[in-house]
Design a protein around this motif. Sequence first.
Motif, mmCIF file in Angstrom:
data_model
loop_
_atom_site.group_PDB
_atom_site.id
_atom_site.type_symbol
_atom_site.label_atom_id
_atom_site.label_comp_id
_atom_site.label_asym_id
_atom_site.label_seq_id
_atom_site.Cartn_x
_atom_site.Cartn_y
_atom_site.Cartn_z
ATOM 1 N N THR A 163 0.839 -1.195 0.000
ATOM 2 C CA THR A 163 0.000 0.000 0.000
ATOM 3 C C THR A 163 0.877 1.249 0.000
ATOM 4 O O THR A 163 0.569 2.236 -0.675
ATOM 5 C CB THR A 163 -0.930 -0.015 1.223
ATOM 6 O OG1 THR A 163 -1.644 -1.260 1.222
ATOM 7 C CG2 THR A 163 -1.916 1.125 1.175
ATOM 8 N N ARG A 166 1.974 1.769 -3.432
ATOM 9 C CA ARG A 166 0.894 2.364 -4.226
ATOM 10 C C ARG A 166 0.954 3.885 -4.143
ATOM 11 O O ARG A 166 0.848 4.584 -5.144
ATOM 12 C CB ARG A 166 -0.463 1.975 -3.640
ATOM 13 C CG ARG A 166 -0.987 0.692 -4.081
ATOM 14 C CD ARG A 166 -2.314 0.455 -3.381
ATOM 15 N NE ARG A 166 -2.688 -0.925 -3.585
ATOM 16 C CZ ARG A 166 -3.155 -1.381 -4.740
ATOM 17 N NH1 ARG A 166 -3.347 -0.561 -5.745
ATOM 18 N NH2 ARG A 166 -3.434 -2.648 -4.876
ATOM 19 N N VAL A 167 1.103 4.361 -2.903
ATOM 20 C CA VAL A 167 1.126 5.809 -2.702
ATOM 21 C C VAL A 167 2.381 6.385 -3.367
ATOM 22 O O VAL A 167 2.321 7.435 -4.024
ATOM 23 C CB VAL A 167 1.066 6.156 -1.203
ATOM 24 C CG1 VAL A 167 1.102 7.657 -1.000
ATOM 25 C CG2 VAL A 167 -0.196 5.560 -0.574
ATOM 26 N N GLY A 286 -5.694 -5.181 -5.649
ATOM 27 C CA GLY A 286 -7.083 -4.880 -5.326
ATOM 28 C C GLY A 286 -7.411 -4.875 -3.850
ATOM 29 O O GLY A 286 -8.542 -4.602 -3.473
ATOM 30 N N TYR A 287 -6.443 -5.196 -2.975
ATOM 31 C CA TYR A 287 -6.749 -5.220 -1.548
ATOM 32 C C TYR A 287 -5.778 -4.332 -0.780
ATOM 33 O O TYR A 287 -4.686 -4.015 -1.242
ATOM 34 C CB TYR A 287 -6.712 -6.649 -1.010
ATOM 35 C CG TYR A 287 -7.836 -7.479 -1.580
ATOM 36 C CD1 TYR A 287 -9.075 -7.511 -0.965
ATOM 37 C CD2 TYR A 287 -7.660 -8.171 -2.772
ATOM 38 C CE1 TYR A 287 -10.117 -8.234 -1.507
ATOM 39 C CE2 TYR A 287 -8.696 -8.900 -3.329
ATOM 40 C CZ TYR A 287 -9.927 -8.928 -2.690
ATOM 41 O OH TYR A 287 -10.955 -9.620 -3.235
ATOM 42 N N THR A 288 -6.194 -3.944 0.422
ATOM 43 C CA THR A 288 -5.332 -3.127 1.256
ATOM 44 C C THR A 288 -5.629 -3.421 2.710
ATOM 45 O O THR A 288 -6.604 -4.090 3.026
ATOM 46 C CB THR A 288 -5.539 -1.629 0.983
ATOM 47 O OG1 THR A 288 -4.621 -0.884 1.785
ATOM 48 C CG2 THR A 288 -6.942 -1.185 1.366
ATOM 49 N N LYS B 206 -12.057 0.215 -8.180
ATOM 50 C CA LYS B 206 -11.802 0.129 -6.738
ATOM 51 C C LYS B 206 -10.624 1.011 -6.331
ATOM 52 O O LYS B 206 -10.344 1.168 -5.148
ATOM 53 C CB LYS B 206 -11.527 -1.324 -6.330
ATOM 54 C CG LYS B 206 -11.687 -1.566 -4.833
ATOM 55 C CD LYS B 206 -11.323 -2.981 -4.426
ATOM 56 C CE LYS B 206 -11.446 -3.148 -2.908
ATOM 57 N NZ LYS B 206 -11.018 -4.466 -2.453
ATOM 58 N N LEU B 207 -9.902 1.565 -7.308
ATOM 59 C CA LEU B 207 -8.715 2.339 -6.960
ATOM 60 C C LEU B 207 -9.085 3.787 -6.697
ATOM 61 O O LEU B 207 -9.681 4.465 -7.552
ATOM 62 C CB LEU B 207 -7.680 2.268 -8.084
ATOM 63 C CG LEU B 207 -7.131 0.877 -8.374
ATOM 64 C CD1 LEU B 207 -5.985 0.965 -9.361
ATOM 65 C CD2 LEU B 207 -6.689 0.170 -7.101
ATOM 66 N N CYS B 213 -5.037 3.830 -3.560
ATOM 67 C CA CYS B 213 -5.301 2.713 -2.652
ATOM 68 C C CYS B 213 -6.641 2.078 -3.009
ATOM 69 O O CYS B 213 -7.560 2.763 -3.457
ATOM 70 C CB CYS B 213 -5.362 3.187 -1.207
ATOM 71 S SG CYS B 213 -3.800 3.772 -0.593
ATOM 72 N N PRO B 214 -6.782 0.759 -2.780
ATOM 73 C CA PRO B 214 -8.089 0.151 -2.968
ATOM 74 C C PRO B 214 -9.080 0.709 -1.947
ATOM 75 O O PRO B 214 -8.783 0.794 -0.762
ATOM 76 C CB PRO B 214 -7.823 -1.333 -2.717
ATOM 77 C CG PRO B 214 -6.368 -1.493 -2.945
ATOM 78 C CD PRO B 214 -5.743 -0.213 -2.486
ATOM 79 N N GLY B 216 -11.403 0.186 0.309
ATOM 80 C CA GLY B 216 -11.670 -1.101 0.915
ATOM 81 C C GLY B 216 -12.930 -1.214 1.751
ATOM 82 O O GLY B 216 -13.303 -2.301 2.154
#
Lengths: 479, 282
Positions: A163, A166-167, A286-288, B206-207, B213-214, B216
């Motif tokens: 994550t 991602r940032v 797709g998850y965090t 979802k982003l 970030c997903p 969530g």
Amino acid sequence: MITRWVVRRLDDRLGFSPLARSGLNKVFPDHWSFMMGEIALYAFVYLVVSGTFLALFFDASLAETVYEGSFQPMRGTTVSAAYASTVSLSFDVRLGLVMRQSHHWAALLFIGAIVVHLARIFFTGAFRRPRGINWLVGVTLLLLAIVNGFAGYSLPDDLLSGTGLRVANAVLLSIPVVGSWLAFAVFGGEFPGEQVVGRLFIVHVLFVPALITALITAHMAILTRQKHSQFPGPGRTDTNVVGSRLWPGYAVRSLGLLCAVFAACLLLGGAVQINPVWVWGAFESGYTTGPAQPDFYVGWVDGALRLFPAYEPVVFGHVLPSVFLPAVVLPGVTFLALYLWPFLERLVTHDSNEHQVLERPRERPVRVAIGVAALTFYGLLLVSFGLDVVTRYTGIPVFTLLAVARIAVLVLPFVTGAIAFVLARALRDSGADGVLALRASDLRAALRRQSRPAARPAAQSAVPEPLPDHIPVEAGPVP
Amino acid sequence: MTPRPSAAAERAVAACFLIATGGSVAFVVAYVVNAGPQWFGGLLAMAFAGLALGLILWAGHLLPTGTYVEQRPPMAPPRREQTAFLDGLDRGGDRTPGLLRRTLVLAMLALGAAAVVPLRSLFPLRIDPREELRRTPWRDGSRVVTKDGQPVRADDVEVGAFLTVFPEGHTTADDATAVLLRLEPGDLDRASGEPTVGGGLIAFSKLCTHAGCPVGLYEQTTRVLLCPCHQSVFDVLQGARPVSGPAARPLPRLPLSIDGDGDVRAAGDFRGQVGPTFWRSV
């Protein structure tokens, strides 16, 4: 003595003893605040030692592997080699978990000590001529330490650091013109790509540590050449150094500090869990995780990302991404201001004399005010990065907290800066020992007066009064 | 002014060193019997702490410290010395033709530029990032599947469900990550502008459009999607428009259709740029 025999043989061939003798006699001033840089240095030594251990077991690859280690909940799952080897070196390599956790703690200590060291240099004016050059080296070291911390934290390919990446990807993408190219170059394509862990690994274990080692060497060579600055006191002038000799007093004490730093890292590494990647899970598209907090040294940028308003203007026919200002411009301006500070201050003070005697913070109320305001600002950004955790424990809605933080981060620095200014002025003019010794009349006087009287002498150092029992260090040839 | 060695200090330092020795020995034992990380860390810390305390007490009580004075000559050497050195550097310099200097600088600059270009090898040459970032693997007719590749049947998606879905065959494509929701019948009027299929199915990227970030969390009571990273909030009933937090763009909508078998399919790619905004022309 065998040592004498060995040293004589070596000296016969290398001829170092005259130089080495003056090295033994080198005088270091004594003050507890001078240990911050040493703590950072020893934390770096610990990072190299523990990191070498970790590198023997870590596999910096995103190749899919089936985890077969002893951590039951994960057995048989397909994860990346980086994640599997991180979990394995934590549970199946004896001492591995202690090394991994103490490495992480040492990184926090390293950067924390650098920041405190920087604050000490700032508030005592130790960056003034001739030490501007070492200030530049030191600020670069802070920057490199943050970069390396983030690179190392991102290696295990877990969901939390994924994550964070991602940032980082979003931050790179936001840079005008070259952003998308930069992000693709780092990740080897569109996020998440298949290259980033291998690339961060070589950055984390070679490029940046080599640079840090080189710059620490330069930092200390410059320190040795220029000799350490000292606080004002009896007998201390701009033309001498008063303190302990390197050998044996200072060296033995410093060695003790090294052992203390190692002890702290090992105690934390053994007793206090940090970054349990098996709790976060492996990175997955797709998850965090939620909540998601990075380490504190990038936390201030994360806080800025949370507080900055939803603002995405069109510039030159292009969309300026909303993360650009808080995550690129703000850190950029921060480090630019740090780099330029000694020169900016000189523009105002017109003081380009050499200074070997430090200032007490109170002697420069404006500098104290700016420093305290900056610490408040970045401290509040750091608090803001954990507001969702505060919500979790207090039940106060996170949007209320964010609204308060948005105002506080803009207002409080002025408040604390002003308070610091008045207190510094009151301390300076009253000569009180500390803040608690100030009287109400001192504060009133500090509030009322416009500027300091010009007649006041610059510092006690102007009047050298030798200590009765000071011992001059012999520098000349052996009698 | 060597301090008089004090017997008490000597004993204390020796005791510290004995504690350190004990810590090291106990660590070896703990390692052999695999006593666990708390013991490993604690005993090694004991060894180093014993050494630390011993050395610091030794330096403080038994070694000469403080009040030595060393003279500090000015840093700058005499001007004469500087000039002599600079003259040495300039040796032969005044006879170097300007043409040589200029062409040498040019050659260095060219070499520097040439050294930067291969950085392009860091990602495949056929890829243009700006094109890649604008599209995802979703196509008209892509079957909607869950993370483990199961097709999603329209009837199986219950009210309030929050499904993370991918296009079939691309379940690791991060930019394709979407959320599939079923709105309550009562919401359909409030979300009148929203094109839903199958009586309330709607899908968004979802982003998060802020930092990628997903997103969530789905709060069913308020019909909002929440990003755990920086607390951006998107209102599902208003086309996933950001209503709070730092995100500035809505989550792009994924157009849907339902095929003859009742499976949910995409009716094209996302309507808008997925994930964090990049520097792109409007």
